[in-house]
Design an enzyme around this catalytic site. Structure first.
Site, PDB file in Angstrom:
ATOM      1  N   LYS A  73       0.840  -1.204   0.000  1.00  0.00           N
ATOM      2  CA  LYS A  73       0.000   0.000   0.000  1.00  0.00           C
ATOM      3  C   LYS A  73       0.871   1.248   0.000  1.00  0.00           C
ATOM      4  CE  LYS A  73      -3.857   1.837   2.823  1.00  0.00           C
ATOM      5  NZ  LYS A  73      -4.667   1.543   4.035  1.00  0.00           N
ATOM      6  N   SER A 150      -9.448   1.447   3.601  1.00  0.00           N
ATOM      7  CA  SER A 150      -8.688   2.305   2.702  1.00  0.00           C
ATOM      8  C   SER A 150      -7.653   1.542   1.854  1.00  0.00           C
ATOM      9  CB  SER A 150      -7.963   3.384   3.510  1.00  0.00           C
ATOM     10  OG  SER A 150      -7.012   2.799   4.395  1.00  0.00           O
ATOM     11  N   SER A 174      -9.418  -1.139   7.624  1.00  0.00           N
ATOM     12  CA  SER A 174      -8.949  -0.742   6.291  1.00  0.00           C
ATOM     13  C   SER A 174      -8.427  -1.887   5.440  1.00  0.00           C
ATOM     14  CB  SER A 174      -7.856   0.330   6.410  1.00  0.00           C
ATOM     15  OG  SER A 174      -8.425   1.582   6.686  1.00  0.00           O
TER      16      SER A 174
END
Length: 278
Positions: A73, A150, A174
């Site tokens: 990420k 996220s 997330s």
């Protein structure tokens, strides 16, 4: 793309790291313009795959995962590569050291393919990013459905088969939300078990390094490795069981607003856990 099968095929010489990585890059090239999972691809990935193949032939592979691709990420620092955290107003210094979690992956031989999309500053649960890109949920390519957030890009990358596994983060689900939206597996370890230094913070007292994978089996290999408890020579799964475990469940009133299929599945899962000794 299960990492255990990939590891076995690599060890038997049925698959090369270069061929594996190239297949991932080909899928990214063919699909990611629409999916939007990646925000940055690393230029040195193929060179790392070539080196991994040479090491395996020479008997010097660092472990069973040597040469397997992974994505991270865009909150994780990788020295020399921009970290944007899904924003156009933030850029971590290029000389910042690589995040400890990524260092452990690289030490185990994983090849970091690139960085994946996130809600801006990881603040969101839908995966929507109006200043960078909002990935498509790969379960429906005819309509732009949200991927969850996220860790949206990591979930899309795994669910679409662009990479076998990916790192995300998890502060308030997330990793778990996008896994649920995209149909893969997300995991939030207990806080502090995996070092979060080198990861752009959202709420340091809650932030954890999360995982996205296609199966629980893969997570059982990754978790002890990243927690620093796994010898690199053997892919040993974590010893996970629920006999005697104490599991919190939601009151029935909180299920009333759910779709019936969701509530029924939840209730069924609770009963399965109970019959297994929890």
């Amino acid at each position: 793309l299960a990492i255990r099968r990939l590891s076995q095929r690599l060890a038997r010489g049925e698959l090369s790291s270069v061929a594996l990585l190239q297949s991932c890059l080909d899928r990214i090239s063919a699909n990611d313009a629409k999916l939007g999972a990646f925000v940055h691809l690393f230029d040195d990935a193929l060179a790392q795959a070539t080196a991994a193949d040479k090491a395996r032939v020479g008997g010097s592979a660092v472990g069973p995962f040597h040469g397997i691709p992974i994505a991270v990420k865009d909150l994780f620092h990788v020295q020399g590569v921009p970290t944007r955290a899904g924003s156009v107003s933030y850029a971590a210094p290029l000389h910042d050291p690589t995040a400890s979690a990524v260092q452990r992956l690289k030490k185990a031989g994983f090849i970091v393919v690139g960085k994946t999309s996130t809600d801006e500053f990881a603040f969101g649960a839908w995966g929507v990013n109006e200043v960078s890109k909002t990935p498509w949920n790969p379960r429906d390519l005819s309509l732009h459905r949200v991927a969850g957030g996220s860790s949206s890009g990591s979930a899309v990358a795994v669910s679409a088969g662009l990479v076998p596994v990916a790192l995300g983060s998890d502060t308030g689900a997330s990793s778990r939300v996008p896994a649920a939206f995209c149909g893969c597996v997300g995991f939030k370890p207990s806080h502090g078990l995996i070092p979060a230094d080198g990861v752009v913070p959202l709420s340091p007292s809650l932030d954890t390094v999360g995982f996205l994978a296609s199966s629980v089996d893969d997570l059982q290999y990754l978790f002890p490795l990243l927690a620093g408890t796994l010898p690199l020579r053997e892919p040993v799964r974590a010893n996970v069981g629920i006999q005697g475990a104490r599991i919190g469940i939601l009151p029935k009133t909180m299920l009333e607003s759910c779709d019936k299929e969701v509530a029924d599945t939840y209730t069924e899962a609770v009963e399965i856990l109970r019959t297994q000794g929890a």
